[in-house]
Design an enzyme around this catalytic site. Structure first.
Site, PDB file in Angstrom:
ATOM      1  N   SER A 121     -14.786  -4.891 -11.350  1.00 35.55           N
ATOM      2  CA  SER A 121     -16.150  -3.779 -11.165  1.00 35.55           C
ATOM      3  C   SER A 121     -17.198  -3.423 -11.993  1.00 35.55           C
ATOM      4  O   SER A 121     -16.967  -4.819 -13.152  1.00 35.55           O
ATOM      5  CB  SER A 121     -15.687  -2.045 -11.179  1.00 35.55           C
ATOM      6  OG  SER A 121     -16.394  -1.163 -10.661  1.00 35.55           O
ATOM      7  N   ASP A 176       0.741  -1.635   0.041  1.00 34.89           N
ATOM      8  CA  ASP A 176      -0.163   0.315   0.024  1.00 34.89           C
ATOM      9  C   ASP A 176       0.733   1.284  -0.172  1.00 34.89           C
ATOM     10  O   ASP A 176       2.125   1.222   0.508  1.00 34.89           O
ATOM     11  CB  ASP A 176      -0.759  -0.094   1.401  1.00 34.89           C
ATOM     12  CG  ASP A 176      -1.956   0.694   0.596  1.00 34.89           C
ATOM     13  OD1 ASP A 176      -3.427   0.055   0.744  1.00 34.89           O
ATOM     14  OD2 ASP A 176      -2.235   1.826   0.710  1.00 34.89           O
ATOM     15  N   TYR A 186     -12.189   5.766 -15.482  1.00 34.72           N
ATOM     16  CA  TYR A 186     -12.761   4.468 -14.611  1.00 34.72           C
ATOM     17  C   TYR A 186     -13.091   2.868 -14.878  1.00 34.72           C
ATOM     18  O   TYR A 186     -12.426   1.962 -15.528  1.00 34.72           O
ATOM     19  CB  TYR A 186     -13.248   4.670 -13.595  1.00 34.72           C
ATOM     20  CG  TYR A 186     -13.517   3.780 -12.416  1.00 34.72           C
ATOM     21  CD1 TYR A 186     -12.614   3.545 -11.547  1.00 34.72           C
ATOM     22  CD2 TYR A 186     -14.482   3.473 -12.107  1.00 34.72           C
ATOM     23  CE1 TYR A 186     -12.565   2.512 -10.991  1.00 34.72           C
ATOM     24  CE2 TYR A 186     -14.686   2.123 -11.629  1.00 34.72           C
ATOM     25  CZ  TYR A 186     -13.783   1.507 -10.740  1.00 34.72           C
ATOM     26  OH  TYR A 186     -14.238   0.342  -9.226  1.00 34.72           O
TER      27      TYR A 186
END
Ligand SMILES: NC(=O)c1ccc[n+]([C@@H]2O[C@H](COP(=O)([O-])OP(=O)(O)OC[C@H]3O[C@@H](n4cnc5c(N)ncnc54)[C@H](O)[C@@H]3O)[C@@H](O)[C@H]2O)c1
Length: 255
Positions: free
Chosen positions: A151, A51, A163
């Site tokens: 997604s 991360d 996106y």
């Protein structure tokens, strides 16, 4: 060229579960990534969190008692990042490409920098990160499983076209990789969450009547990573959306 004896060996090899295997989760410091990392850790995997957020990462790694690599997957070489992971933690058997971002711009407002950032984070980074990790798996003749967090908007309008286009690319990458890497004993799948977060403003659109939580995603993610459960599943893209993707224009009419 694949040798039949090698294929036979792989077919007959016992399928390992999660326990004792090394897993990497990108964007694992919070939310969906953290829930998946927690579930993998509970199932006995040696988890490495990647991360960019140093504080959240340190706290997540402390909480789970797992390893951490602080890095931004969109910046610099994702191949070099994978090499760092390999040097520090050895070959990775379970690869979770969870990092994914957007900016709140529509097509006509989007800057070229925003476009580059979102595509570098959602597609380019995971692509080269995964490729280097896969080379190590193949060199070690190990079985491995890769999961992309895609997604609902890989195939449905989001109003942020950079996106949705990046997730559509991820969805197709999953199929390409499943086809190309299957003969090496590497499975590649995706989960496509719907609306995972707080708030109930869109709950009426969701057949199951509520927004999802990271804990709704994690068990399915683990199941798709676990060769003992899904060892004959590759190239799949599983919606985890409470039925949100079933939303229809007929829901807005009297018909
Ligand atoms: N939240 C949702 O409703 C939802 C819905 C569908 C799909 N998704 C997908 O699920 C995945 C996780 O979403 P989320 O909402 O949990 O994410 P999030 O925004 O909560 O971020 C998760 C973590 O990723 C880290 N991160 C972001 N960019 C990074 C980078 N360049 N390098 C390293 N770390 C980085 C952040 O620091 C954070 O800790 C994403 O791919 C997202 O597109 C989310």
């Amino acid at each position: 060229m694949r040798r039949p004896s090698e294929r036979l060996r792989r077919r007959r090899a016992p399928r390992p579960g999660i326990a004792g295997r090394t897993a990497v989760v990108t964007g694992g410091a919070r939310h969906i990534g953290l829930a998946i990392a927690g579930a993998l850790s509970e199932a006995g995997a040696k988890v490495v969190l990647v991360d960019r957020d140093a504080d959240a990462l340190a706290s997540a790694a402390r909480g789970l008692g797992c390893a951490a690599v602080q890095a931004d997957i969109s910046a610099g070489s994702a191949t070099a990042l994978a090499e760092r992971v390999l040097e520090e933690h050895g070959t990775v058997d379970l690869i979770v490409n969870n990092v994914g971002i957007t900016t709140s711009s529509r097509f006509r407002d989007l800057t070229e920098d925003e476009f580059d950032l979102v595509l570098a984070t959602n597609l380019r980074g995971p692509w080269f990160f995964t490729r280097r990790l896969v080379e190590a798996v193949i060199a070690d003749a190990r079985l491995a499983s890769i999961l992309f967090i895609s997604s609902l908007h890989s195939s449905r309008v989001r109003h942020y076209p950079h996106y949705s286009a990046s997730k559509a690319a991820v969805a197709m990458l999953v199929k390409e990789l499943a086809h190309e890497l299957g003969p090496h004993g590497i499975r590649v799948n995706a989960v496509s969450p719907g609306w995972i977060g707080a708030g109930e403003s869109a709950a009426d659109l969701i057949p199951l009547g509520r927004a999802g939580a990271p804990e709704d995603v994690a068990p399915m993610a683990v199941a798709l990573l676990d060769d003992a459960v899904s060892g004959y599943v590759t190239g799949a893209d599983l919606a985890i959306d409470g039925g949100l993707g079933l939303h229809s224009w007929l829901d807005h009419t009297e018909a």
